[in-house]
Design a protein around this motif. Structure first.
Motif, PDB file in Angstrom:
ATOM      1  N   MET A  84       0.684  -0.764   0.034  1.00 42.03           N
ATOM      2  CA  MET A  84       0.002  -0.326  -0.173  1.00 42.03           C
ATOM      3  C   MET A  84       1.110   1.242  -0.473  1.00 42.03           C
ATOM      4  SD  MET A  84      -2.934   1.322   2.959  1.00 42.03           S
ATOM      5  CE  MET A  84      -3.978   1.227   2.657  1.00 42.03           C
ATOM      6  N   ASN A  85       0.685   2.122  -1.270  1.00 38.42           N
ATOM      7  CA  ASN A  85       1.339   3.123  -0.913  1.00 38.42           C
ATOM      8  C   ASN A  85       0.935   4.213  -0.741  1.00 38.42           C
ATOM      9  OD1 ASN A  85       3.688   2.018  -1.881  1.00 38.42           O
ATOM     10  ND2 ASN A  85       3.127   2.403  -4.130  1.00 38.42           N
ATOM     11  N   LEU A  86       1.587   5.627   0.008  1.00 37.17           N
ATOM     12  CA  LEU A  86       0.232   6.219   0.249  1.00 37.17           C
ATOM     13  C   LEU A  86       0.887   7.616  -0.312  1.00 37.17           C
ATOM     14  CD1 LEU A  86       1.414   6.425   4.396  1.00 37.17           C
ATOM     15  CD2 LEU A  86      -0.112   5.319   3.312  1.00 37.17           C
ATOM     16  N   THR A  87      -0.080   8.125  -0.322  1.00 38.21           N
ATOM     17  CA  THR A  87       0.110   9.482  -1.290  1.00 38.21           C
ATOM     18  C   THR A  87       1.200  10.625  -0.661  1.00 38.21           C
ATOM     19  OG1 THR A  87      -2.312  10.452  -0.884  1.00 38.21           O
ATOM     20  CG2 THR A  87      -2.686   8.790  -2.397  1.00 38.21           C
ATOM     21  N   PRO A  88       1.409  11.485  -1.678  1.00 36.54           N
ATOM     22  CA  PRO A  88       2.297  13.030  -0.597  1.00 36.54           C
ATOM     23  C   PRO A  88       1.236  13.513   0.190  1.00 36.54           C
ATOM     24  CG  PRO A  88       2.705  12.799  -3.293  1.00 36.54           C
ATOM     25  CD  PRO A  88       1.681  11.249  -2.630  1.00 36.54           C
ATOM     26  N   LEU A  89      -0.425  13.539   0.235  1.00 33.40           N
ATOM     27  CA  LEU A  89      -1.308  14.242   0.479  1.00 33.40           C
ATOM     28  C   LEU A  89      -1.062  13.565   2.082  1.00 33.40           C
ATOM     29  CD1 LEU A  89      -3.613  16.487   1.401  1.00 33.40           C
ATOM     30  CD2 LEU A  89      -5.087  14.979  -0.096  1.00 33.40           C
ATOM     31  N   ILE A  90      -1.707  12.249   2.110  1.00 31.30           N
ATOM     32  CA  ILE A  90      -2.049  11.394   3.103  1.00 31.30           C
ATOM     33  C   ILE A  90      -0.898  11.004   3.557  1.00 31.30           C
ATOM     34  CG2 ILE A  90      -2.651   8.891   4.112  1.00 31.30           C
ATOM     35  CD1 ILE A  90      -4.282   8.954   1.175  1.00 31.30           C
ATOM     36  N   GLN A  91       0.258  10.956   3.189  1.00 31.31           N
ATOM     37  CA  GLN A  91       2.111  10.473   3.406  1.00 31.31           C
ATOM     38  C   GLN A  91       2.003  12.183   4.895  1.00 31.31           C
ATOM     39  OE1 GLN A  91       5.448  10.139   2.020  1.00 31.31           O
ATOM     40  NE2 GLN A  91       6.063   8.902   3.405  1.00 31.31           N
ATOM     41  N   SER A  92       1.653  13.225   3.883  1.00 29.82           N
ATOM     42  CA  SER A  92       2.002  14.334   4.714  1.00 29.82           C
ATOM     43  C   SER A  92       1.299  14.285   5.949  1.00 29.82           C
ATOM     44  CB  SER A  92       1.519  15.595   4.004  1.00 29.82           C
ATOM     45  OG  SER A  92       2.232  17.203   4.398  1.00 29.82           O
ATOM     46  N   PHE A  93      -0.690  14.244   5.800  1.00 36.49           N
ATOM     47  CA  PHE A  93      -0.652  14.316   7.693  1.00 36.49           C
ATOM     48  C   PHE A  93      -0.602  13.032   8.245  1.00 36.49           C
ATOM     49  CE2 PHE A  93      -5.228  12.928   9.485  1.00 36.49           C
ATOM     50  CZ  PHE A  93      -5.098  13.866   9.488  1.00 36.49           C
ATOM     51  N   VAL A  94      -0.376  12.093   7.703  1.00 35.84           N
ATOM     52  CA  VAL A  94      -0.071  11.135   8.578  1.00 35.84           C
ATOM     53  C   VAL A  94       1.884  11.315   9.407  1.00 35.84           C
ATOM     54  CG1 VAL A  94       1.580   8.227   8.393  1.00 35.84           C
ATOM     55  CG2 VAL A  94      -1.302   9.230   7.496  1.00 35.84           C
ATOM     56  N   LEU A  95       2.641  11.821   8.939  1.00 30.11           N
ATOM     57  CA  LEU A  95       4.029  12.111   9.251  1.00 30.11           C
ATOM     58  C   LEU A  95       3.525  13.251  10.488  1.00 30.11           C
ATOM     59  CD1 LEU A  95       5.994  12.170   6.282  1.00 30.11           C
ATOM     60  CD2 LEU A  95       6.189  10.762   8.690  1.00 30.11           C
ATOM     61  N   HIS A  96       2.655  14.371   9.799  1.00 33.78           N
ATOM     62  CA  HIS A  96       2.372  15.265  10.796  1.00 33.78           C
ATOM     63  C   HIS A  96       1.417  14.731  12.064  1.00 33.78           C
ATOM     64  CE1 HIS A  96       1.698  19.159  12.320  1.00 33.78           C
ATOM     65  NE2 HIS A  96       0.867  18.640  12.580  1.00 33.78           N
ATOM     66  N   PHE A  97       1.101  14.424  11.744  1.00 30.22           N
ATOM     67  CA  PHE A  97       0.214  13.701  12.789  1.00 30.22           C
ATOM     68  C   PHE A  97       1.261  12.638  13.957  1.00 30.22           C
ATOM     69  CE2 PHE A  97      -4.331  14.114  13.040  1.00 30.22           C
ATOM     70  CZ  PHE A  97      -4.859  13.396  14.719  1.00 30.22           C
ATOM     71  N   GLY A  98       1.982  11.823  13.581  1.00 25.95           N
ATOM     72  CA  GLY A  98       2.763  11.227  13.868  1.00 25.95           C
ATOM     73  C   GLY A  98       3.319  12.204  14.946  1.00 25.95           C
ATOM     74  N   GLU A  99       3.974  13.522  13.437  1.00 24.94           N
ATOM     75  CA  GLU A  99       5.445  14.394  15.282  1.00 24.94           C
ATOM     76  C   GLU A  99       3.476  14.974  16.388  1.00 24.94           C
ATOM     77  OE1 GLU A  99       8.796  14.991  15.064  1.00 24.94           O
ATOM     78  OE2 GLU A  99       8.521  13.402  13.698  1.00 24.94           O
TER      79      GLU A  99
END
Length: 186
Positions: free
Chosen positions: A1-16
């Motif tokens: 499952m590859n994350l789109t740039p938009l989803i990846q940005s959201f996921v990384l931000h939520f982690g931080e």
């Protein structure tokens, strides 16, 4: 499952942000992924999408379950467990508020109640106890207010929140109406 740039940005931000909210980065990223996912995901799909070990995902899911932030689902013919988040963001907000109250506010109120029941030994303790009393009263008032707010339906809550500073203006206006003007006293 590859994350789109938009989803990846959201996921990384939520982690931080998760680390600032009292959860670890892994759990924050897992929740973000589940939140934006179109369909429920199993642990293997989450591990693959996020590049985490399966054991990290399992531990994170246990934490999310303890916070009551994920829903567990089963599908016919599939023995795996699938996870999703509630669709209603207001339900998520209320669950988070309840859990934070249970984990943070209630233990603090209990400690303050116990401290206020102690007999102060000297002036420094009397001063400290008076300050603790102020903190207790504020937290207790805020908790009571928030409990009342939690009982409101979503539409009423949205209306209340959009009022913002207008509530203060209304209360000031009401106060002016309830007190006689100085010219009326004479």
């Amino acid at each position: 499952m590859n994350l789109t740039p938009l989803i990846q940005s959201f996921v990384l931000h939520f982690g931080e942000m998760g680390s600032r909210w009292g959860i670890n980065r892994t759990v924050g990223q897992m929740y973000a992924l589940l939140f934006v996912s179109e369909k429920p995901l199993n642990a293997d799909e989450m591990a693959e999408a996020l590049g985490f070990s399966r054991s990290n995902v399992s531990m994170g899911l246990k934490e999310l379950e303890s916070w009551r932030l994920v829903k567990l689902q089963h599908f016919p013919g599939d023995r795996r467990e699938y996870y999703s988040t509630p669709e209603d963001v207001w339900a998520i907000f209320k669950t988070l508020a309840d859990e934070r109250k249970k984990r943070e506010v209630e233990p603090t109120l209990s400690m303050l109640r116990e401290a206020l029941m102690e007999t102060p030994a000297n002036e420094a303790e009397r001063h400290a106890q008076a300050r603790m009393g102020q903190m207790h009263d504020l937290i207790d008032l805020t908790t009571s207010w928030f409990s009342d707010i939690q009982k409101l339906d979503v539409e009423t809550l949205k209306k209340l929140m959009t009022l913002g500073a207008q509530v203060q203006k209304f209360l000031e206006f009401k106060q002016k109406l309830s007190f006689p003007r100085s010219s009326e006293k004479e």
